[in-house]
Design an enzyme around this catalytic site. Structure first.
Site: not given
Ligand code: ACO
Length: 494
Positions: A333, A372, A428
């Site tokens: 987050h 996201h 971010d």
């Molecule tokens: N890098 C690589 N792969 C990713 C990323 C990433 N940053 N984000 C998602 N994916 C992939 C997942 O591995 C998943 O792949 P799969 O379908 O092969 O399993 C797919 O994309 C879907 O991702 P989920 O984890 O199911 O998406 P979710 O909605 O649960 O997570 C989140 C969203 C937590 C923001 C995620 O994208 C992430 O961890 N991003 C990196 C951390 C980040 O930047 N957080 C800030 C968010 S903005 C904020 O809170 C202000």
């Protein structure tokens, strides 16, 4: 009250009641409900073999469109059908409870770990269209607010629902400015932390500690009390954050300067050294103000949900805000901006970006600042932030990590792994570069997110408190553990 009598606080001023009523009744929706209509189950085999809709079916669909929105559910365990009302594109999870396999059955529940498809509230604060990349506060597009508004004005909008008049903004800014001081005992409390304590840990603890200084905050159903805690929290967050930063440097605390703007004063408390009067650089002051606008609210994200959840137990807003800040701290987050910087430093050069991306695709790493839950398009905040970055770099010099970040974005936006998963830069991705150029250490990045988000948390909290449908938040579970069993004496255990 501890600050009573201090000239810089406005405890003894007349507290105006909110001029806009907070308890505006919701537009009357059709009543929710569920009732068995006792229809026999459809013959699935026949339906599957008949893809072309016969004329009577099409006609009945036409008729159905004229009826109120409902969902018909067939319980194949019993053959019963249920008609459930659809309102605002949702069904009530509680309407499922009447669907029972037999009279002893508890009733059907929905299972939604991480709330991926569950609306937990009705809100009127922020609107996001994740597919189109739209974010609006109270109907105003984020891009327009970033261009024309200030953080304090936006905070008022978020909390009050309307942009303030000139007089309202002056009153609002006055009260927030005159609640920036913190009790001297909070300073002593901060002194107890190690020099290398993470400022988010210090911030969470000191926000929670404020609840012990303001016992009147427990009066959560009193609008005047809520208003006062709102001034205090928005006013004191930059002070707590700056003092935490100064503590980690071993620098004496710099007290608030009431003649400066909200962000100008924050910069003063962070960076003032020997000068008699700190004068913030106007470009940096405005850049920080815009960043604060962009971070002010984001509907039901993890920390807003924590604020509502914890607040639903009717605890005071300081304790709830401490919980929300803790939720924000996590690397998935608000802690992501810190992780982005660490990631870019680890990559080290443009030439090593490709190798890092390969590891991300192999599932070994995450590309921090990408992806996201809601945005499946470019985060609209990231677009604005990219422009601010240029302005800050003009003053502070170009951040060498920018080239690495741009290469990361270029590769990711062309790569099928990211394209197919609709992973775009989020808020971010670029903020860390700006903060670093402005002289903030990485550990301060999530703190810079928490300060402006306080307005959003308080708006979400108040909306929850005044929503007659809300109760203490308490999800159900699906229990798959052991059935009842007899206690085994220790000598008989394997
Ligand atoms: N890098 C690589 N792969 C990713 C990323 C990433 N940053 N984000 C998602 N994916 C992939 C997942 O591995 C998943 O792949 P799969 O379908 O092969 O399993 C797919 O994309 C879907 O991702 P989920 O984890 O199911 O998406 P979710 O909605 O649960 O997570 C989140 C969203 C937590 C923001 C995620 O994208 C992430 O961890 N991003 C990196 C951390 C980040 O930047 N957080 C800030 C968010 S903005 C904020 O809170 C202000």
């Amino acid at each position: 009250m501890l600050s009573k009598g201090l000239p810089l606080h406005a405890e003894d001023r007349h507290t105006p009641a909110w001029e806009i009523p907070w308890d505006i009744p919701l537009p009357r929706a059709a009543p929710f409900g569920v009732h068995s209509i006792g229809k026999p189950p459809p013959t699935l085999g026949v339906m599957a073999m008949n893809p072309v809709k016969p004329a009577p079916v099409a006609a009945s669909e036409e008729a159905a469109r004229a009826r109120p929105d409902t969902l018909t559910i067939t319980d194949n365990r019993t053959g019963k059908q249920y008609e459930i009302l659809i309102t605002h594109g949702t069904i009530r999870a509680l309407d499922l409870r009447q669907i029972k396999a037999d009279s002893n059955d508890f009733g059907l529940m929905s299972y939604d770990p991480a709330f991926t498809n569950t609306a937990s509230c009705i809100s009127r604060v922020s609107y996001i269209d994740g597919d189109k990349g739209i974010l609006r506060y109270r109907g105003y597009p984020i891009e327009e607010l970033a261009e024309k508004s200030t953080y304090l004005e936006t905070a008022y909008l978020i909390l009050r629902g309307e942009l303030p008049t000139k007089a309202q903004l002056e009153e609002w800014s006055y009260h927030i400015t005159h609640h920036t001081f913190i009790h001297e005992s909070i300073k002593k409390f901060l002194d107890g932390f190690h020099y290398d304590a993470h400022p988010m840990g210090m911030l969470i603890s000191t926000i929670a500690a404020l609840s012990t200084f303001y016992p009147d905050a427990k009066d959560i159903f009193n609008p005047e009390s809520r208003l006062k805690q709102t001034w205090r929290l928005i006013g004191k967050m930059p002070t707590l954050a700056a003092f935490a930063y100064r503590h980690s440097l071993g620098m004496p605390y710099a007290y608030p300067d009431n003649e400066l703007s909200y962000t100008g004063n924050f910069l003063n408390m962070l960076f003032k050294t020997t000068e008699l009067k700190y004068r913030p650089n106007p470009t940096l002051e405005r850049a920080l103000d815009i960043l604060f606008i962009l971070h002010a609210d984001h509907e039901q994200n993890c920390s807003a949900n924590a604020m509502r959840n914890v607040g639903s137990s009717h605890v005071d807003p300081y304790s709830a805000t401490a919980a929300a800040t803790a939720a924000l701290y996590g690397p998935l987050h608000g802690g992501a901006n810190e992780q982005v910087l660490r990631m870019l430093l680890e990559m080290g050069s443009v030439g090593r970006v490709g190798e890092y991306i390969r590891r991300v695709k192999a599932g070994e790493r995450k590309l921090m600042g990408f992806g996201h839950r809601i945005y499946k398009n470019y985060d609209p905040r990231a677009r604005v932030i990219k422009q601010i970055a240029e302005q800050v770099f003009e003053v502070m010099g170009r951040n060498p990590l920018l080239e690495i970040a741009l290469e990361c974005e270029r590769i990711a936006l062309e790569d099928d792994y990211f394209v197919s998963r609709r992973l775009y830069p989020n808020v971010d991705f670029y903020t860390g570069l700006i903060y670093q150029s402005m002289g903030f250490p990485v550990t301060m990045f999530p703190v810079l997110f928490a300060i402006p988000r306080t307005a959003g948390w308080l708006a979400q909290w108040e909306e929850m408190l005044l929503d007659g449908e809300q109760k203490i938040a308490r999800p159900r579970q699906v229990y798959l553990g052991r059935e009842q069993r007899a206690y085994v004496p220790i000598e008989s255990r394997a």
